[in-house]
Design an enzyme around this catalytic site. Structure first.
Site, short mmCIF file in Angstrom:
data_model
loop_
_atom_site.label_atom_id
_atom_site.label_comp_id
_atom_site.label_asym_id
_atom_site.label_seq_id
_atom_site.Cartn_x
_atom_site.Cartn_y
_atom_site.Cartn_z
N TYR A 102 0.83 -1.21 0.00
CA TYR A 102 0.00 0.00 0.00
C TYR A 102 0.86 1.26 0.00
CZ TYR A 102 -3.41 3.51 1.29
OH TYR A 102 -4.20 4.62 1.28
N TRP B 105 1.25 5.65 -1.77
CA TRP B 105 0.98 6.63 -2.83
C TRP B 105 2.05 6.68 -3.90
CZ3 TRP B 105 -2.19 11.37 -3.42
CH2 TRP B 105 -3.44 11.24 -2.80
N1 LIG Z 1 -1.47 8.90 12.37
C1 LIG Z 1 -1.91 8.90 11.12
N2 LIG Z 1 -1.40 8.03 10.23
C2 LIG Z 1 -1.85 8.03 8.95
C3 LIG Z 1 -2.84 8.94 8.54
C4 LIG Z 1 -3.38 9.84 9.50
O1 LIG Z 1 -4.27 10.65 9.21
N3 LIG Z 1 -2.87 9.81 10.78
N4 LIG Z 1 -3.28 8.92 7.24
C5 LIG Z 1 -3.16 7.67 6.50
C6 LIG Z 1 -3.41 7.84 5.08
S1 LIG Z 1 -4.90 8.57 4.68
C7 LIG Z 1 -2.57 7.40 4.12
S2 LIG Z 1 -3.08 7.46 2.48
C8 LIG Z 1 -1.27 6.80 4.44
C9 LIG Z 1 -0.16 7.18 3.44
O2 LIG Z 1 0.90 6.31 3.54
P1 LIG Z 1 1.91 6.04 2.34
O3 LIG Z 1 1.21 6.20 1.03
O4 LIG Z 1 2.60 4.75 2.59
O5 LIG Z 1 2.94 7.24 2.52
P2 LIG Z 1 4.01 7.88 1.53
O6 LIG Z 1 4.92 8.68 2.37
O7 LIG Z 1 3.29 8.61 0.43
O8 LIG Z 1 4.79 6.62 0.95
C10 LIG Z 1 5.19 6.51 -0.38
C11 LIG Z 1 6.58 5.89 -0.44
O9 LIG Z 1 6.89 5.60 -1.80
C12 LIG Z 1 8.21 6.06 -2.10
N5 LIG Z 1 8.25 6.32 -3.55
C13 LIG Z 1 7.96 7.46 -4.22
N6 LIG Z 1 8.07 7.27 -5.54
C14 LIG Z 1 8.43 5.99 -5.73
C15 LIG Z 1 8.69 5.19 -6.89
O10 LIG Z 1 8.60 5.63 -8.03
N7 LIG Z 1 9.03 3.87 -6.68
C16 LIG Z 1 9.15 3.34 -5.43
N8 LIG Z 1 9.50 2.05 -5.33
N9 LIG Z 1 8.93 4.08 -4.32
C17 LIG Z 1 8.55 5.37 -4.47
C18 LIG Z 1 8.41 7.26 -1.22
O11 LIG Z 1 9.79 7.55 -1.04
C19 LIG Z 1 7.68 6.82 0.07
O12 LIG Z 1 8.55 6.10 0.92
O13 LIG Z 1 -0.87 7.19 5.76
C20 LIG Z 1 -1.87 6.89 6.74
N10 LIG Z 1 -1.32 7.13 8.07
N1 LIG Z 2 -0.63 18.52 1.94
C1 LIG Z 2 -1.14 17.27 2.02
N2 LIG Z 2 -2.38 17.04 1.54
C2 LIG Z 2 -2.92 15.79 1.63
C3 LIG Z 2 -2.18 14.70 2.17
C4 LIG Z 2 -0.86 14.99 2.68
O1 LIG Z 2 -0.17 14.09 3.20
N3 LIG Z 2 -0.38 16.27 2.59
N4 LIG Z 2 -2.73 13.43 2.21
C5 LIG Z 2 -3.86 13.16 1.32
C6 LIG Z 2 -4.57 11.95 1.71
S1 LIG Z 2 -3.86 10.43 1.33
C7 LIG Z 2 -5.79 11.96 2.30
S2 LIG Z 2 -6.58 10.50 2.67
C8 LIG Z 2 -6.47 13.23 2.62
C9 LIG Z 2 -7.03 13.18 4.05
O2 LIG Z 2 -7.93 14.19 4.26
P1 LIG Z 2 -8.58 14.34 5.73
O3 LIG Z 2 -9.03 13.04 6.23
O4 LIG Z 2 -9.57 15.43 5.64
O5 LIG Z 2 -7.28 14.82 6.52
P2 LIG Z 2 -6.80 15.17 7.97
O6 LIG Z 2 -5.79 16.24 7.72
O7 LIG Z 2 -6.37 13.94 8.67
O8 LIG Z 2 -8.04 15.71 8.77
C10 LIG Z 2 -8.67 16.93 8.49
C11 LIG Z 2 -9.11 17.58 9.78
O9 LIG Z 2 -10.09 16.80 10.45
C12 LIG Z 2 -10.13 17.23 11.79
N5 LIG Z 2 -10.52 16.13 12.68
C13 LIG Z 2 -9.77 15.09 13.11
N6 LIG Z 2 -10.48 14.31 13.96
C14 LIG Z 2 -11.70 14.88 14.06
C15 LIG Z 2 -12.89 14.54 14.78
O10 LIG Z 2 -12.98 13.56 15.53
N7 LIG Z 2 -13.97 15.36 14.59
C16 LIG Z 2 -13.94 16.46 13.79
N8 LIG Z 2 -15.04 17.16 13.66
N9 LIG Z 2 -12.81 16.80 13.13
C17 LIG Z 2 -11.72 16.02 13.24
C18 LIG Z 2 -8.74 17.70 12.14
O11 LIG Z 2 -8.80 18.97 12.74
C19 LIG Z 2 -8.01 17.70 10.81
O12 LIG Z 2 -7.24 18.87 10.58
O13 LIG Z 2 -5.57 14.32 2.52
C20 LIG Z 2 -4.84 14.32 1.29
N10 LIG Z 2 -4.18 15.60 1.17
MO LIG Z 3 -5.02 8.79 2.33
#
Ligand SMILES: Nc1nc2c(c(=O)[nH]1)N[C@H]1C(S)=C(S)[C@@H](COP(=O)(O)OP(=O)(O)OC[C@H]3O[C@@H](n4cnc5c(=O)[nH]c(N)nc54)[C@H](O)[C@@H]3O)O[C@H]1N2
Ligand SMILES: Nc1nc2c(c(=O)[nH]1)N[C@H]1C(S)=C(S)[C@@H](COP(=O)(O)OP(=O)(O)OC[C@H]3O[C@@H](n4cnc5c(=O)[nH]c(N)nc54)[C@H](O)[C@@H]3O)O[C@H]1N2
Ligand SMILES: [Mo]
Length: 758
Positions: free
Chosen positions: A105, A107
């Protein structure tokens, strides 16, 4: 000027002596992001992996004992692929392909061809298959729940009511979790024009009033003049039940809509009024749980009924204990208001979570690098990685099925960073030692690379040619190679081609095509598919020479569930009843105590309503200066650190109570672990809350303290419920204190010790 394109945008690149020295905004992007600046100066430093590496203990046969703490031996490609092919073949011969976890899994990077997951899945399928993962970290609970409620996943990441039908129609936008435009910097596959801030301003100018419900005032930009309501984190379901009770009590429920378009309301109503459990879910009841004033709840309910109201739910709400209930409650409340299917009314999730949300998807799909069929049927819900490694063979529930965790011997990751995304990383660090072999394809020495046995170094998007195509974004971008790869780094395609050759299926893997052959081939498929819908794309050579093709989509804006609203008999939903299931007999029939058949309030496993004195609720939201952990070593990300550590924000009163000043190094502790951070003090954070974004590269010391501020050493690795088994990062209670004494050096950007070449 050369350009770089990624999930967060398109920028012009300044080069000096073959190195990227500056990034320039595309002047056509009205709200350009600065995240691309992280590409400056990082391509060939000592954190870049320039040669295949094998862990020293692996060579010595330690069975994984030192994995994640070990030094590495640089080896040739021939030696690295030899180790992997031999060991992988032995594992398959002894345990079958069910012993390979290839979920991988993550991005990765933008680019349709060099998409790491497509590459690894194609390779593993040719090798006989792999255990996969299902659903996303983003919105697993909603992915599983919504189909029970409305028959599909519309309104989750696609097919939301589009911005065109919010602007000029929505008079009240009630946003649970806000509309943080920092998140709209990104879109999976890439963004050429950042439009969300412009859409929001247009809505404001057309008269939309915004209500931000959540722990951070700045989750809605101040220029939109939002009202801010800050319930205790994770109590949104109680708040929504309180709002629903006011609607019932004051005769504001759209009874006709409920009768014609929904089933199960009577069951829900009995619970709402307390007929089933003796507890009416009144505004006063909700006030006690949320910490809000009951008057605020009553007033909001009345305004929601009096306006054309869009209920927006941030995905964050369902990345929490019982996250299924947040989605269920939002759909229930929207149904009670009766505006589902009307322009600007109803519900939607993820507005501002990505640039593409609220854009209409194109009527055709772009081609992808084909993956072939996976012969292994076993899978896990994505967030259950730690459970799978810890307890092979253990049973678990998932959406009505009873399944078992496979016995994994080989873990392979390409394009994701589980030592970023998984919760409770100290636990992952331990259970990760159990498989026989861990293979990682990565450009950098980050957490996942340091936890590999064999590291296969790969290129960055700036070092290869690709096609920039993204769902619901109207562009084709020629992603041209700008610089040569450093050292011996290879494209994922070439890494897997070498391995395919070792395993005897190179021809099947490549189909005889080079990188440019594949781009030409995939592009050709795009031309054909687009033409069927009246979009005339240029031929490949003209496109490649021009560098891009931007087009205006000709789509008729459509409200979520518009046809169903207009005629529920002619356009039934794909639910058992054909209607919106406020009460789901199917889910009730699963018999899960933690996910019954109606929207239900559960006390979260950790929350401020039952926390010890001095505890704070941790909000580990997405970082504004990067995407997840990607390029955390880059200058734009590093410029946001405090004393070299990830910033943690807290309210002035909470800081004063703990003797914390701006810029102090602070210690965060939870029942799982401890990390350091740099203090930022801000009244935009609700009292009782500490906000610390994800993405700091892992930096565990020998005692399990993360010196750099990787927030996932603190979070809980437990499922939302037996229904979706989703992640629950946003349900975490921590303690925060000033760190006195000399803080330890941050070693996140120090490579592991390298031994002499094998
Ligand atoms: N506490 C907490 N944890 C969270 C979240 C949260 O809200 N709170 N959000 C969650 C969510 S929504 C998501 S989507 C996940 C995201 O988690 P990930 O998608 O696993 O995070 P990334 O840092 O985007 O990891 C991408 C990796 O791919 C590598 N990479 C980039 N380009 C390439 C390529 O071309 N080839 C290869 N082989 N590698 C490459 C990058 O260096 C990086 O290590 O995290 C989750 N974790
Ligand atoms: N710059 C940047 N943009 C991103 C990403 C990134 O890594 N960097 N990740 C992308 C990815 S993979 C995803 S999935 C999306 C995620 O998008 P979201 O799920 O919307 O992302 P978060 O930033 O985790 O949360 C948004 C806000 O929700 C509020 N929140 C948290 N818990 C609660 C709760 O219990 N109740 C209420 N009412 N509010 C709460 C927090 O204040 C937080 O700032 O973002 C995407 N966009
Ligand atoms: Mo995500």
């Amino acid at each position: 000027m050369d350009r770089v394109f990624n999930h967060w945008g398109l920028s012009g690149v300044e080069l000096r002596n073959g190195r990227i020295t500056a990034m320039h905004h595309d002047p056509r992007d009205p709200n350009a992001s600065r995240i691309n600046e992280n590409f400056v100066g990082i391509a060939d430093g000592d954190m870049r992996i320039g040669q295949p590496m094998v862990r020293r203990g692996y060579l010595a046969g330690d069975g994984g004992a030192a994995r994640g703490e070990d030094s590495f031996v640089p080896v040739s490609w021939a030696a690295a692929t030899g180790h992997v092919a031999r060991h992988m073949s032995a594992i398959i011969a002894e345990h079958g392909n069910e012993a390979i976890f290839g979920g991988s899994y993550g991005w990765a990077s933008a680019g349709r061809f060099h998409h790491a997951q497509s590459q690894i899945h194609r390779f593993l399928n040719l090798a006989g298959g792999y255990v996969r993962s299902v659903n996303t970290h983003s919105h697993a609970a909603a992915e599983v729940t919504l189909p029970h409620l409305i028959g599909n996943q519309d309104g989750l990441a696609d097919n939301q009511t589009p911005w065109e039908l919010i602007v000029g129609h929505t008079t009240l936008l009630v946003a649970f979790g806000g509309l943080p435009v920092k998140n709209a910097q990104v879109s999976a596959g890439g963004v050429s024009r950042h439009l969300v801030p412009s859409h929001l301003r247009a809505a404001r100018d057309a008269g939309t009033k915004f209500v931000n419900i959540g722990p951070l005032r700045d989750d809605i930009d101040a220029e939109l003049q939002p009202e801010w309501i800050a319930p205790r984190p994770n109590t949104d379901v109680a708040l929504i039940l309180g709002l629903a009770h006011v609607l019932e009590h004051e005769g504001l429920v759209a009874r006709d809509f409920l009768a014609s378009h929904t089933v199960g309301y009577e069951t829900f109503r009995a619970y709402l009024l307390g007929e089933t459990d003796g507890q009416p879910k009144t505004a006063d009841w909700a006030a006690a749980i949320t910490g809000l004033d009951a008057g605020v709840i009553r007033d909001l309910a009345r305004r929601m009924a009096a306006n054309r109201t869009m209920i927006s739910m941030s995905w964050s709400l369902q990345r929490a204990d019982h996250g299924e209930q947040a989605v269920w409650a939002v759909v229930t409340l929207a149904a009670m208001l009766g505006q589902i299917g009307l322009p600007g009314g109803g519900f939607g999730t993820g507005y501002a979570a990505a640039n593409r949300v609220g854009n209409q998807p194109m009527p055709f799909s772009w081609p992808a690098f084909p993956q072939f069929r996976n012969k292994v049927s076993a899978f896990i819900p994505v967030a259950r990685l730690g459970d799978m490694l810890e307890a092979p063979g253990a049973p678990f529930d998932y959406n009505g099925q009873r399944l078992r965790y496979p016995d994994i011997r080989l873990v392979w990751w390409a394009g994701g960073n589980p030592f970023h995304h998984q919760q409770d990383l100290r636990r992952l660090h331990e259970v990760w030692k159990k498989p026989e072999l861990v293979v990682v394809q990565e450009p950098f020495w980050n957490g996942v690379a340091k936890h590999a046995d064999v590291v296969l170094p790969c290129t960055l998007p700036t070092e290869r040619n690709d096609l920039g195509i993204a769902k619901a974004e109207p562009h084709l971008i020629a992603m041209k190679q700008i610089v040569p790869p450093p050292g011996q780094a290879l494209n994922d395609y070439d890494i897997l081609r070498l391995l395919s050759a070792r395993l005897g299926f190179e021809e099947a893997f490549t189909e005889g095509r080079t990188e440019m052959d594949w781009l030409r081939h995939l592009y050709g498929e795009s031309v054909a598919r687009a033409a069927e819908h009246g979009y005339n794309l240029p031929d490949f050579d003209s496109f490649w020479q021009a560098g891009e093709f931007l087009f205006a989509p000709h789509l008729t804006p459509k409200t979520l569930l518009q046809d169903f609203r207009a005629d529920p008999v002619a356009h039934p939903l794909a639910t058992p009843s054909g209607k919106i299931e406020i009460g789901s007999d199917r889910v009730a029939g699963f018999g899960y105590a933690d996910c019954p058949g109606i929207a239900t309030w559960f006390e979260p496993a950790e929350w401020l309503g039952a926390a010890p004195e001095g505890a704070l609720h941790l909000i580990s939201n997405q970082p504004s200066r990067k995407l997840h952990s990607q390029l955390d070593l880059g200058p734009w990300s590093r410029a946001g650190k405090i004393a070299g550590r990830e910033p943690a924000r807290l309210h002035p009163e909470e800081a004063a109570r703990r003797g914390i000043a701006e810029g102090d190094v602070i210690l965060l502790r939870s029942a799982r672990g401890r990390c350091l951070a740099g203090a930022v003090i801000s009244a935009d954070v609700a009292p009782g809350v500490v906000q610390m974004s994800t993405g700091a590269w892992l930096d565990l010391d020998d005692e399990g303290l993360d010196r750099h501020g990787n927030v996932n050493v603190l979070t809980r690795d437990t499922p939302t419920s037996r229904l979706a088994q989703g992640p629950t990062a946003h349900t975490t209670i921590v303690f925060v204190e000033r760190y006195d004494g000399a803080p330890p050096e941050v070693r996140a950007f120090v490579p592991p010790k390298l031994e002499d070449q094998e």
